[in-house]
Design a protein around this motif. Sequence first.
Motif, PDB file in Angstrom:
ATOM      1  N   ILE A 115       0.893  -1.356   0.139  1.00  0.00           N
ATOM      2  CA  ILE A 115      -0.064  -0.076   0.028  1.00  0.00           C
ATOM      3  C   ILE A 115       0.816   1.403   0.127  1.00  0.00           C
ATOM      4  CG2 ILE A 115      -1.747   1.307   1.212  1.00  0.00           C
ATOM      5  CD1 ILE A 115      -2.536  -1.500  -0.007  1.00  0.00           C
ATOM      6  N   SER A 116       1.887   1.350   0.998  1.00  0.00           N
ATOM      7  CA  SER A 116       2.650   2.417   0.816  1.00  0.00           C
ATOM      8  C   SER A 116       4.165   2.127   1.300  1.00  0.00           C
ATOM      9  CB  SER A 116       1.957   3.517   1.787  1.00  0.00           C
ATOM     10  OG  SER A 116       1.916   3.256   3.069  1.00  0.00           O
ATOM     11  N   THR A 117       5.135   2.910   1.254  1.00  0.00           N
ATOM     12  CA  THR A 117       6.405   2.839   1.596  1.00  0.00           C
ATOM     13  C   THR A 117       6.875   4.158   1.808  1.00  0.00           C
ATOM     14  OG1 THR A 117       6.979   1.099  -0.084  1.00  0.00           O
ATOM     15  CG2 THR A 117       8.882   2.210   1.030  1.00  0.00           C
ATOM     16  N   ILE A 118       7.711   4.248   3.120  1.00  0.00           N
ATOM     17  CA  ILE A 118       8.337   5.375   3.529  1.00  0.00           C
ATOM     18  C   ILE A 118       9.781   4.858   3.862  1.00  0.00           C
ATOM     19  CG2 ILE A 118       8.287   6.928   5.440  1.00  0.00           C
ATOM     20  CD1 ILE A 118       5.358   6.588   5.853  1.00  0.00           C
ATOM     21  N   HIS A 119      10.841   5.872   3.317  1.00  0.00           N
ATOM     22  CA  HIS A 119      12.094   5.566   3.665  1.00  0.00           C
ATOM     23  C   HIS A 119      13.049   6.768   3.730  1.00  0.00           C
ATOM     24  CE1 HIS A 119      12.912   6.362  -0.791  1.00  0.00           C
ATOM     25  NE2 HIS A 119      14.106   6.605  -0.349  1.00  0.00           N
ATOM     26  N   TYR A 120      13.981   6.955   4.803  1.00  0.00           N
ATOM     27  CA  TYR A 120      14.852   8.133   4.879  1.00  0.00           C
ATOM     28  C   TYR A 120      16.039   7.632   5.547  1.00  0.00           C
ATOM     29  CZ  TYR A 120      12.117   7.748   9.441  1.00  0.00           C
ATOM     30  OH  TYR A 120      11.968   7.111  10.805  1.00  0.00           O
ATOM     31  N   LYS A 121      17.076   8.477   5.804  1.00  0.00           N
ATOM     32  CA  LYS A 121      18.181   8.236   6.502  1.00  0.00           C
ATOM     33  C   LYS A 121      18.409   9.105   7.819  1.00  0.00           C
ATOM     34  CE  LYS A 121      20.963   7.280   2.433  1.00  0.00           C
ATOM     35  NZ  LYS A 121      22.404   7.526   1.753  1.00  0.00           N
TER      36      LYS A 121
ATOM     37  N   PHE B 193      22.387  10.714  22.716  1.00  0.00           N
ATOM     38  CA  PHE B 193      22.436  10.256  21.162  1.00  0.00           C
ATOM     39  C   PHE B 193      21.840  11.595  20.483  1.00  0.00           C
ATOM     40  CE2 PHE B 193      22.520   6.161  22.565  1.00  0.00           C
ATOM     41  CZ  PHE B 193      23.035   5.327  21.738  1.00  0.00           C
ATOM     42  N   ASP B 194      22.837  12.159  19.555  1.00  0.00           N
ATOM     43  CA  ASP B 194      22.316  13.259  18.843  1.00  0.00           C
ATOM     44  C   ASP B 194      21.658  12.618  17.483  1.00  0.00           C
ATOM     45  OD1 ASP B 194      23.191  15.187  20.171  1.00  0.00           O
ATOM     46  OD2 ASP B 194      25.173  15.537  19.463  1.00  0.00           O
ATOM     47  N   ILE B 195      20.459  12.936  17.124  1.00  0.00           N
ATOM     48  CA  ILE B 195      19.893  12.270  15.804  1.00  0.00           C
ATOM     49  C   ILE B 195      19.347  13.196  14.961  1.00  0.00           C
ATOM     50  CG2 ILE B 195      18.017  10.561  15.252  1.00  0.00           C
ATOM     51  CD1 ILE B 195      18.066   9.926  18.726  1.00  0.00           C
ATOM     52  N   ASN B 196      19.504  13.078  13.581  1.00  0.00           N
ATOM     53  CA  ASN B 196      19.104  13.994  12.743  1.00  0.00           C
ATOM     54  C   ASN B 196      18.385  13.033  11.475  1.00  0.00           C
ATOM     55  OD1 ASN B 196      18.724  16.483  11.708  1.00  0.00           O
ATOM     56  ND2 ASN B 196      20.812  16.913  11.614  1.00  0.00           N
ATOM     57  N   ARG B 197      17.404  13.521  11.297  1.00  0.00           N
ATOM     58  CA  ARG B 197      16.606  12.861  10.089  1.00  0.00           C
ATOM     59  C   ARG B 197      16.845  13.479   8.874  1.00  0.00           C
ATOM     60  NH1 ARG B 197      10.491  10.750  10.770  1.00  0.00           N
ATOM     61  NH2 ARG B 197       9.786  12.872  10.513  1.00  0.00           N
ATOM     62  N   GLU B 198      16.875  12.828   7.826  1.00  0.00           N
ATOM     63  CA  GLU B 198      17.062  13.511   6.595  1.00  0.00           C
ATOM     64  C   GLU B 198      15.601  13.379   5.806  1.00  0.00           C
ATOM     65  OE1 GLU B 198      20.340  12.153   4.522  1.00  0.00           O
ATOM     66  OE2 GLU B 198      21.614  12.148   6.289  1.00  0.00           O
ATOM     67  N   GLN B 199      15.735  13.869   4.600  1.00  0.00           N
ATOM     68  CA  GLN B 199      14.610  13.818   3.696  1.00  0.00           C
ATOM     69  C   GLN B 199      13.716  12.564   3.714  1.00  0.00           C
ATOM     70  OE1 GLN B 199      13.174  16.668   1.711  1.00  0.00           O
ATOM     71  NE2 GLN B 199      11.531  15.264   2.103  1.00  0.00           N
ATOM     72  N   VAL B 200      12.496  12.829   4.151  1.00  0.00           N
ATOM     73  CA  VAL B 200      11.564  11.672   3.877  1.00  0.00           C
ATOM     74  C   VAL B 200      11.223  11.500   2.587  1.00  0.00           C
ATOM     75  CG1 VAL B 200       9.436  10.787   4.559  1.00  0.00           C
ATOM     76  CG2 VAL B 200      10.804  11.548   6.379  1.00  0.00           C
ATOM     77  N   TYR B 201      10.938  10.207   2.055  1.00  0.00           N
ATOM     78  CA  TYR B 201      10.352   9.932   0.807  1.00  0.00           C
ATOM     79  C   TYR B 201       9.221   8.915   0.825  1.00  0.00           C
ATOM     80  CZ  TYR B 201      14.583  11.825  -1.143  1.00  0.00           C
ATOM     81  OH  TYR B 201      15.702  12.567  -1.386  1.00  0.00           O
ATOM     82  N   ILE B 202       8.417   9.427   0.233  1.00  0.00           N
ATOM     83  CA  ILE B 202       6.835   8.438   0.481  1.00  0.00           C
ATOM     84  C   ILE B 202       6.631   7.974  -0.968  1.00  0.00           C
ATOM     85  CG2 ILE B 202       4.353   8.651   0.953  1.00  0.00           C
ATOM     86  CD1 ILE B 202       4.874  10.924   2.672  1.00  0.00           C
TER      87      ILE B 202
ATOM     88  N   ASN C  65       8.980   6.740  -2.909  1.00  0.00           N
ATOM     89  CA  ASN C  65       9.981   7.042  -3.386  1.00  0.00           C
ATOM     90  C   ASN C  65       9.899   8.693  -4.125  1.00  0.00           C
ATOM     91  OD1 ASN C  65      11.547   4.532  -3.492  1.00  0.00           O
ATOM     92  ND2 ASN C  65      10.202   4.171  -4.848  1.00  0.00           N
ATOM     93  N   LEU C  66       8.878   9.333  -3.708  1.00  0.00           N
ATOM     94  CA  LEU C  66       8.699  10.746  -4.032  1.00  0.00           C
ATOM     95  C   LEU C  66       8.960  11.705  -2.496  1.00  0.00           C
ATOM     96  CD1 LEU C  66       5.905  10.610  -6.460  1.00  0.00           C
ATOM     97  CD2 LEU C  66       8.210  10.716  -7.193  1.00  0.00           C
ATOM     98  N   ALA C  67       9.629  12.876  -2.727  1.00  0.00           N
ATOM     99  CA  ALA C  67       9.561  13.751  -1.680  1.00  0.00           C
ATOM    100  C   ALA C  67       8.255  14.167  -1.570  1.00  0.00           C
ATOM    101  CB  ALA C  67      10.351  15.067  -2.009  1.00  0.00           C
ATOM    102  N   PRO C  68       7.845  14.597  -0.313  1.00  0.00           N
ATOM    103  CA  PRO C  68       6.336  15.121  -0.092  1.00  0.00           C
ATOM    104  C   PRO C  68       6.060  16.136  -0.583  1.00  0.00           C
ATOM    105  CG  PRO C  68       7.535  14.306   1.939  1.00  0.00           C
ATOM    106  CD  PRO C  68       8.443  14.316   0.872  1.00  0.00           C
TER     107      PRO C  68
ATOM    108  N   ILE D  81      -0.159  19.722   3.306  1.00  0.00           N
ATOM    109  CA  ILE D  81      -0.107  19.278   4.544  1.00  0.00           C
ATOM    110  C   ILE D  81       1.323  18.686   5.040  1.00  0.00           C
ATOM    111  CG2 ILE D  81      -0.922  16.930   4.302  1.00  0.00           C
ATOM    112  CD1 ILE D  81      -1.675  19.194   7.294  1.00  0.00           C
ATOM    113  N   GLU D  82       1.881  17.954   3.994  1.00  0.00           N
ATOM    114  CA  GLU D  82       3.285  17.609   3.917  1.00  0.00           C
ATOM    115  C   GLU D  82       4.138  18.739   4.005  1.00  0.00           C
ATOM    116  OE1 GLU D  82       2.253  13.236   1.826  1.00  0.00           O
ATOM    117  OE2 GLU D  82       3.146  15.003   0.708  1.00  0.00           O
ATOM    118  N   GLN D  83       4.062  19.777   3.108  1.00  0.00           N
ATOM    119  CA  GLN D  83       5.050  20.772   3.384  1.00  0.00           C
ATOM    120  C   GLN D  83       4.921  21.548   4.594  1.00  0.00           C
ATOM    121  OE1 GLN D  83       3.636  23.102   0.015  1.00  0.00           O
ATOM    122  NE2 GLN D  83       4.358  21.862  -1.440  1.00  0.00           N
ATOM    123  N   ILE D  84       3.783  21.688   5.244  1.00  0.00           N
ATOM    124  CA  ILE D  84       3.649  22.193   6.697  1.00  0.00           C
ATOM    125  C   ILE D  84       4.319  21.271   7.648  1.00  0.00           C
ATOM    126  CG2 ILE D  84       2.188  22.626   8.373  1.00  0.00           C
ATOM    127  CD1 ILE D  84       0.075  23.541   6.345  1.00  0.00           C
ATOM    128  N   ALA D  85       4.053  20.140   7.532  1.00  0.00           N
ATOM    129  CA  ALA D  85       4.838  19.186   8.399  1.00  0.00           C
ATOM    130  C   ALA D  85       6.379  19.155   8.023  1.00  0.00           C
ATOM    131  CB  ALA D  85       4.406  17.735   8.116  1.00  0.00           C
TER     132      ALA D  85
END
Length: 327
Positions: A39-45, A61-70, A72-75, A79-83
């Motif tokens: 149904i859906s895939t989400i991935h990031y580093k 732990f210092d944790i930094n999340r990079e760009q999320v892809y839904i 395989n596309l950037a949001p 509502i995704e831009q706001i988030a």
Amino acid sequence: MSDLKKVLLENDNTIQFNPFDENRVYGFTLQNFEDDNLISTIHYKVDIVCIQSYNSSNFSFDINREQVYIDNLAPDLKIEQIADNCSQAIFPIRVKVSEEGDILDIINHNAIKDRWLPIKERLSQYYQGNIISEILLKIESILVNKKLLTESISKMWFFHLYFKPLYIKYDLDQAHNSVWESPVFGNQIIKYDVQQMIEEYYSATDKIYINIKGKSADKRTINEVLNRCEYPKSDMAGIKVEPLNSDMEVQYKLYGEDRSIFSIIGTYKTKITEKIQKTTQIEIYHLPENSSFRPDSKSKQKRASYWQEENEPVKEKNSFWSIFKLF
């Protein structure tokens, strides 16, 4: 007879985590299935740095999340831009973690609140209307409250699985029993009775395997969960109904040298109807710079002897915080 060597535990049969002194990058993938249909895939580093204090057995732990892809596309939805903008207040996040592996505290909470104010002002000017005001108010109510923010990040799959009490006393002949509350339906968690076992031998690549299996212990029905009911309404009313039916399995692979996490693979299967089953598959892998990477062994490990204070700068990157899953 196995040619593999037995896992070496500490004298009290515990596994002791040793902080790694290099920046590590982990890949995260989440896939949702309905029966066998993806149904859906989400991935990031995720970038992680581990630090130990002078006078404490705890770690940060210092944790930094990079760009999320839904898928395989950037949001790109509004509502995704706001988030995406709101998430810039969250990351990087610095958490204090116990010897066992649980999150104890958010150390840089003041920095998160400071970052939020200009973001809120900018979004309020750019987006107009009651809906955006309600969203920003809801986000702010969580960001400014350390307890609520800690609860929110615990409902995020990466944090939920990466920071678990793995470093405990093990009995090779008996499972360790505990309770997990997992975010299978976003903010609607499911409670599981779980059994945690360590495999007796190192793998062929010197990994330690820890296996967790669980069965839902939630008395709510699946409809009550989907409708965000926080308690077993039917059960409390004396109505005989079928409680939620969900199973989970998570396997951790730890580096044998320092007991840090190499990978996590988790599968949650939940019965929706007689004909439909929801499956959530999560995979987290360390992505070393080269294929020959091995961490320092415990005897050679350089345990960091400093504690970074809350106001010390941390490298920042843009990242995405899903309103639907966290807020």
